[in-house]
Scaffold this motif. Structure first.
Motif, mmCIF file in Angstrom:
data_model
loop_
_atom_site.group_PDB
_atom_site.id
_atom_site.type_symbol
_atom_site.label_atom_id
_atom_site.label_comp_id
_atom_site.label_asym_id
_atom_site.label_seq_id
_atom_site.Cartn_x
_atom_site.Cartn_y
_atom_site.Cartn_z
ATOM 1 N N CYS A 163 -30.535 4.278 1.567
ATOM 2 C CA CYS A 163 -30.607 3.859 2.971
ATOM 3 C C CYS A 163 -29.225 3.500 3.513
ATOM 4 N N MET A 164 -28.418 2.792 2.702
ATOM 5 C CA MET A 164 -27.057 2.476 3.147
ATOM 6 C C MET A 164 -26.220 3.742 3.298
ATOM 7 N N LEU A 165 -26.367 4.676 2.374
ATOM 8 C CA LEU A 165 -25.629 5.934 2.470
ATOM 9 C C LEU A 165 -26.042 6.711 3.719
ATOM 10 N N LYS A 166 -27.326 6.699 4.042
ATOM 11 C CA LYS A 166 -27.789 7.424 5.221
ATOM 12 C C LYS A 166 -27.257 6.786 6.497
ATOM 13 N N LEU A 167 -27.250 5.468 6.561
ATOM 14 C CA LEU A 167 -26.683 4.799 7.736
ATOM 15 C C LEU A 167 -25.210 5.172 7.904
ATOM 16 N N LEU A 227 -27.353 -6.405 6.373
ATOM 17 C CA LEU A 227 -26.119 -6.682 7.112
ATOM 18 C C LEU A 227 -25.605 -5.423 7.805
ATOM 19 N N TYR A 228 -25.558 -4.316 7.076
ATOM 20 C CA TYR A 228 -25.047 -3.076 7.648
ATOM 21 C C TYR A 228 -25.977 -2.558 8.745
ATOM 22 N N PHE A 229 -27.282 -2.717 8.538
ATOM 23 C CA PHE A 229 -28.235 -2.249 9.541
ATOM 24 C C PHE A 229 -28.099 -3.063 10.826
ATOM 25 N N ALA A 230 -27.955 -4.387 10.698
ATOM 26 C CA ALA A 230 -27.770 -5.232 11.882
ATOM 27 C C ALA A 230 -26.468 -4.876 12.598
ATOM 28 N N PHE A 231 -25.406 -4.656 11.811
ATOM 29 C CA PHE A 231 -24.135 -4.255 12.407
ATOM 30 C C PHE A 231 -24.273 -2.934 13.156
ATOM 31 N N TYR A 232 -25.003 -1.994 12.574
ATOM 32 C CA TYR A 232 -25.171 -0.677 13.206
ATOM 33 C C TYR A 232 -25.879 -0.816 14.547
ATOM 34 N N ILE A 233 -26.939 -1.598 14.598
ATOM 35 C CA ILE A 233 -27.692 -1.754 15.849
ATOM 36 C C ILE A 233 -26.843 -2.462 16.890
ATOM 37 N N ILE A 234 -26.120 -3.513 16.487
ATOM 38 C CA ILE A 234 -25.277 -4.240 17.445
ATOM 39 C C ILE A 234 -24.201 -3.327 18.015
ATOM 40 N N MET A 235 -23.548 -2.552 17.155
ATOM 41 C CA MET A 235 -22.499 -1.662 17.634
ATOM 42 C C MET A 235 -23.079 -0.534 18.486
ATOM 43 N N LYS A 236 -24.273 -0.131 18.180
ATOM 44 C CA LYS A 236 -24.921 0.908 18.983
ATOM 45 C C LYS A 236 -25.155 0.394 20.405
ATOM 46 N N LEU A 237 -25.638 -0.834 20.513
ATOM 47 C CA LEU A 237 -25.876 -1.406 21.838
ATOM 48 C C LEU A 237 -24.551 -1.673 22.570
ATOM 49 N N ARG A 238 -23.529 -2.084 21.841
ATOM 50 C CA ARG A 238 -22.220 -2.312 22.465
ATOM 51 C C ARG A 238 -21.611 -1.019 22.988
ATOM 52 N N SER A 239 -21.998 0.112 22.377
ATOM 53 C CA SER A 239 -21.462 1.407 22.803
ATOM 54 C C SER A 239 -22.225 1.973 23.981
ATOM 55 N N SER A 240 -23.045 1.130 24.634
ATOM 56 C CA SER A 240 -23.869 1.558 25.767
ATOM 57 C C SER A 240 -24.898 2.604 25.372
ATOM 58 N N GLU A 241 -25.175 2.704 24.082
ATOM 59 C CA GLU A 241 -26.288 3.529 23.642
ATOM 60 C C GLU A 241 -27.558 2.697 23.732
#
Length: 816
Positions: A574-578, A712-726
């Protein structure tokens, strides 16, 4: 008549294995004895006493006979021998009774009480005689007391609790007869006191009954117990439709987790039987019927097959809605149906890209560095070959612009910068994940299945139910399997893993068809589609179900890794896929990934076997954990563009001097630095926790490390996704919410802890509890149900999380 008596004495003494010298007894005293009367007599080497008892046996009524003796004189070197002769059986014991414990310690018991077995009778009424012979080799008189009584409540009644006391020299056993219409019962023995340690045994109606600490394991099924013991007994295993419930108190408590020094070390002192007496309760109740098995199986299948129906319904609904909208509304485009905004201006507002905020949208005809049209992107030549670009010398500007070293050192990267390799190369690279895990699964599963079948066979043949750590209060056998419910509840992993593979297959077929049509959206838009890791995740989920079922065939200390190995793999995949989503070109290869997971499993085994209270192991593991965290952080921060060689200390010092001492400058990749700092804090804290606390369950501790990093990585991914206006579409949003709720309930049931192989079997049974669902499934079975659903939901989140980017050019999708 006297000659007949002498012959009987000769047969009794020789048949009981007594000393040959007893034949030299000159005086024989034979008495007609009565029940419930205490006889105080003495014997010596010249005198042998014989007590004759008779009682009437009724065929349809069973009653026990109990012989209690107490030697008043201390006869350690020349004990008193008691021989009970009855129809079809001879029982003998000496007093003081000697029982051996650990390291051949001897324990002497002066008060001994034994129950005589009940011979079968074919007549309606039969008068049976039995004899008690008392002899010794002592020249001095040995005084003793003898009392024979009838045992009340010798036959246990269904659903009626019976209380009794037992010691090592005064074991107890009772008879149970299956009533009409009952094919299976569960025998429960409980006590309010954990110690002394005891044994509960189920034996067939045979003579003699093995009811001492040194022979109770010779026949039947048995369990050690402190406060709880439970054995499910099936009628088909006992031809007489009845069995004995035997309870024996052990001479020592090591088998139940007790200490050794509590008991006398000298072999010359008799044991204080008052301190080794245990009060117990026994109750026999009917087990579940075949109807409950069928209902539970249909319930299990219904839950997981409903996911197939729901998936099919959603697929049909989306297809129908898509076709209806296209047919009824020609002005609606597929892009607007999918809810995607137009290409121009997409992606502004990302916090780290402050220089882009507020800029006007660039027209689609603009072909500058920032935005290019689909036509220009489709017509541009591939600058890389089928293999990765090597670090060679470059002479032309074009070569420098295409070099991955230069591209990856840009401060702000787009997915297009890290999706430069040929699709065929990447497809083969990520398909290796699936083929490797499929190969691992085959070679892993076959010996596992063979081993657990052997374990189950050993349990069935020997009757030693301490081998496997079940929840015995809710362990429902089926055929040769002792806990079928724990195996059935793993069906969800297999069915939902298969469903996930079917979903991935459908997506891959649709994507390949789009590529064959040269669809520009599939070629140059969205996150690059690589399905190999998804196939590996689905296979790992199915294997988790299979190996968890194998583990629950006989859960114990030696096969725990069957239940955890693919959990580590699922977390790692799962981490590798993210990471692959935004870094398709620089993700780890299957070989290195599985090698790292193999190292994790190796440490898991070593930690469980040698890690408990081993300071050296915890120090070494903590150091390796911290070093691995630092190396992985460096790999992620520099995107693989660094070398681990002898010059790295010099380069580290140079960076610290230039960036921290000479001038205080912030990190070039702020977002990555935030993630890695948080990751290092968490991992260093976990390493310190392990070093200080040293948790008993090292396998769960290691799994917790992987899950914490994944979350941790999943939460970071979602936060950065929202920050990128996605944005997150409705389906992945619902999956995130529902999966989080299901994970919460699943973990609640997981931490109930119905059994634990870190303790002795008797201590583990103290945590056993009754079934809570359909009279068939326990808390751990519900954990299996919920965790399989939660894992499937987590996989769907990973699959659909970036569906909002399917119509966005890759050079407008930011890397984080």
């Amino acid at each position: 008549m006297l000659a007949l008596g002498l012959c009987l004495v000769f047969l009794a003494v020789s048949g009981a294995g007594a000393f040959p010298e007893a034949l030299a007894a000159k005086n024989i005293s034979q008495k007609e004895a009565e029940f419930d009367k205490t006889y105080t007599d003495a014997v010596n080497s010249e005198l042998l006493n014989i007590y004759t008892f008779n009682h009437t046996v009724i065929r349809n009524r069973t009653e026990g006979v109990r012989v209690t003796v107490n030697v008043l004189s201390e006869q350690k070197e020349t004990p008193v021998l008691f021989v009970m002769r009855q129809k079809e059986a001879v029982v003998s014991f000496q007093v003081p009774l000697i029982l051996r414990g650990l390291y051949q310690r001897k324990y002497l018991y002066q008060d001994v009480s034994r129950t005589l077995c009940q011979p079968q009778t074919k007549s309606e009424l039969e008068t049976q005689f039995f004899y008690v012979d008392v002899s010794t080799l002592s020249a001095r008189n040995a005084s003793y007391q003898l009392r024979v009584t009838r045992v009340e409540n010798f036959v246990l009644r269904t659903n009626e609790r019976f209380s009794f006391n037992a010691t090592a020299a005064q074991p107890q056993y009772f008879k149970y007869m299956f009533p009409e219409g009952v094919d299976s019962v569960i025998v429960k023995v409980t006590s309010g006191m954990a110690f002394p340690c005891s044994v509960m045994s189920i034996q067939d109606i045979l003579c003699p009954v093995y009811d001492l600490d040194n022979n109770v394991a010779f026949i039947g099924m048995y369990q050690t117990m402190t406060k709880k013991a439970a054995i499910t007994v099936q009628k088909k295993d006992f031809p007489s439709n009845s069995f004995y419930v035997v309870v024996v108190v052990k001479t020592e408590d090591q088998a139940c987790g007790g200490s050794l020094h509590y008991y006398p070390l000298s072999t010359d002192e008799p044991v204080d039987e008052g301190s080794r007496q245990k009060a117990l309760d026994v109750v026999v109740s009917p087990a579940i019927t075949a109807t409950v098995y069928i209902r539970a199986t249909l319930f299990c299948l219904g839950i997981f097959l409903s996911f197939y129906l729901l998936t099919l319904f959603i697929a049909c609904w989306e297809t129908w809605r898509f076709l209806w909208c296209l047919a009824g509304h020609p002005h609606i485009t597929p892009d607007s149906l999918l809810g995607h905004p137009p290409y121009d201006g997409y992606g502004h507002g990302y916090g780290s890209f402050g220089k882009h905020q507020g800029e006007a949208p660039v027209p689609r005809t603009h072909t500058g560095a920032g935005y290019r049209s689909l036509e220009n992107m489709a017509s541009r030549p591939r600058l890389d070959s089928l293999s990765s670009v090597e670090e060679d010398d470059y002479d032309t500007l074009a070569d420098i612009e295409s070099d991955k070293n230069v591209i990856r050192t840009k401060q702000y990267l787009s997915v297009a910068d890290l999706a430069r390799k040929d699709k065929r190369v990447l497809r083969k690279k990520y398909q290796i994940y699936f083929w490797n895990i499929a190969t691992i699964a085959v070679f892993y599963a076959l010996p596992v299945i063979q081993l657990v079948i052997t374990y189950q066979t050993v349990v069935n043949v020997t009757g030693n139910q301490d081998i496997c750590y079940y929840n015995f209060l809710c362990a429902h056998p089926l055929g040769n399997l002792s806990a079928f419910n724990n195996i059935l509840s793993n069906l969800g992993y297999v069915l939902l893993g298969l469903l996930f593979l079917l979903i991935i297959l459908q997506r891959e077929i649709s994507y390949n068809r789009a590529l064959m049509r040269n669809d520009m959206q599939a070629l140059e838009c969205g996150i690059p589609k690589h399905f190999g890791l998804f196939y590996a995740m689905g296979t790992a989920l199915m294997m988790e179900g299979l190996l968890s079922a194998c583990y629950h065939v006989c859960p114990n200390y030696t096969n725990f890794q069957f239940d955890t190995s693919f959990m580590y793999m699922i977390a790692g995949l799962c981490m590798l896929k993210l990471y692959q989503k935004r870094h398709p070109d620089i993700n780890a290869s299957a070989y290195s990934a599985y090698a790292c997971l193999a190292i994790v499993i190796f440490f898991s085994v070593v930690g469980v076997v040698f890690g408990k209270e081993n300071t050296v192991f915890w120090i070494v593991f903590s150091i390796i954990h911290i070093i691995a965290t630092l190396l992985l952080s460096t790999q992620l921060y520099y995107m693989g563009r660094w070398k681990l060689d002898s010059g790295i200390p010099r380069r580290i010092l140079h960076v610290l001097y230039t960036d921290c001492v000479r001038q205080c400058s912030g990190p070039m990749y702020v977002d990555r630095m935030v993630l890695l700092v948080m990751g290092n804090i968490i991992n260093w804290s976990l390493a310190a926790y392990g070093l200080v606390v040293r948790p008993n369950d090292f396998a769960s501790y290691l799994l917790a490390i992987g899950i914490c990093n994944l979350l941790l990585y999943f939460a970071f991914y979602i936060i950065m996704k929202l920050r990128s206006s996605e944005r997150i579409k409705l389906i992945p949003l619902l999956c995130i919410i529902c999966t989080s709720v299901v994970w919460g309930f699943a973990l609640f049931f997981f931490f109930q802890g119905l059994s634990t192989w870190q303790k002795t079997p008797a201590e583990s049974r103290q945590h056993n509890r009754d079934c809570i669902l359909l009279s068939f499934f326990d808390d751990h079975d519900i954990w299996h149900f919920l965790s399989s659903i939660a894992m499937f939901g987590s996989f769907l989140v990973l699959l659909t999380l970036d569906d909002d980017l399917d119509c966005v050019q890759r050079d407008k999708i930011y890397v984080f």
